[in-house]
Design an enzyme around this catalytic site. Sequence first.
Site, short mmCIF file in Angstrom:
data_model
loop_
_atom_site.label_atom_id
_atom_site.label_comp_id
_atom_site.label_asym_id
_atom_site.label_seq_id
_atom_site.Cartn_x
_atom_site.Cartn_y
_atom_site.Cartn_z
N SER A 223 0.95 -1.20 -0.03
CA SER A 223 -0.06 -0.04 0.14
C SER A 223 0.76 1.29 0.01
CB SER A 223 -0.85 -0.06 1.20
OG SER A 223 -0.19 -0.05 2.54
N ARG A 227 0.34 3.62 -3.27
CA ARG A 227 -0.39 4.78 -3.19
C ARG A 227 0.47 5.94 -3.54
NH1 ARG A 227 0.30 4.67 1.83
NH2 ARG A 227 -1.94 4.00 2.58
N ASN A 231 -0.98 7.96 -7.19
CA ASN A 231 -1.46 9.56 -7.22
C ASN A 231 -0.46 10.04 -8.21
OD1 ASN A 231 -3.27 10.45 -4.87
ND2 ASN A 231 -2.16 8.76 -3.88
#
Length: 288
Positions: A223, A227, A231
Site C-alpha cells: 500500500s 499509494r 497518485n
Amino acid sequence: MASEQTSSEYISHHLTNWTYGYLPGEGWKVAYTAEEAGLMGFKAIHLDSMLWSIGLGILFCAIFWMVAKKVTSGVPSKTQAAVEMIVEFVDNNVRDSYSGTSKLIAPLALTIFVWIFLMNLMDLIPVDFIPGIAGQVGAAMGHDPHHVFFKIVPTTDPNITLGMSFSVFALIIFYSIKEKGLGGFIGELTLHPFSAKNPIVQAILIPINFILEAVTLIAKPVSLGLRLFGNMYAGELIFILIALMPFWIQWALSVPWAIFHILVITLQAFVFMMLTIVYMSLASSTEH
C-alpha cells in the site's frame, strides 16, 4: 503533440519507459516499442527511472552537504534557512511519532521526504520538454524520435515506489527482530489477534493468526508503494491529457492543475515519510 502521432500513440509514448532488457529471440537490447518493453518482463531495467532517481538522490546529498559545510551561526543564507526548516520539520515529526531509540530514523525520514519530493517535483516540468530533447538527440543519432522513450518522473514507475517501500519493509522486519527477538517476532505473527488459554485451541488458532498478521504485514509495503505510484501516475496522466488539447486550453488548465499539484507532490512525500516513521515505531515497540 507531434502531428504524426494519434492521441493514443502520444499517450502510450509518454507512459513508456526507456527500457533495456532481454527480448526473446533477439537477446539483450533497448526496447524499440512499448510492446518490446512489455515482452522483456522482469528481465529488464528502466534506464530513465534509474537515471533520474539516482541523479536526484545525488543532487539531494550534494545540496545538504554543501549547506552543512558552509553552515554559520550568524545570518544564514536562503539555502541554509530552507534546509534548516526542512530538517526541523522532519525532526519534529520523528519526535512526535517515533517511540524507539534508533538514531537511524530521523536521517531515514529526511532522506525519504526530500528524495521523494524531488522526484515528484519533476512532474511540474512540461510533459514534452525533456522527452522532446531526448527525441531530438535520438533523431541526431539516426533513431526515430517516436521510438525514443524517456520518462522523467521516477515515482510514476511502480518499480521505484515499490522498491523504496520494500526497503522500508526490510527495515521493519530487521527492527522487529532486533527489538523483540526472533521468538517475539514469530509470537507476534502467530499468537495475535486471537488467543486462548487452552493449548490445543491456541495451536488451532496459530495458522489463522499467522495468515491474518502476514497479510497485514505484507499490505504495509504494498500500500505504501502503490499509494505513491497511483497518485503520481494519475497526475502525470492528467498533464498528458491536457497536452493533447488546443494551446489556449492547455494554459487555462495546466496552470491551475500545476498549482494544485504542488500540494499533491508535497503531500505524497509527507505521507510516505510519516507512514515509514509510524511503521518503524510499531516495529520498535515491545507492546502489541
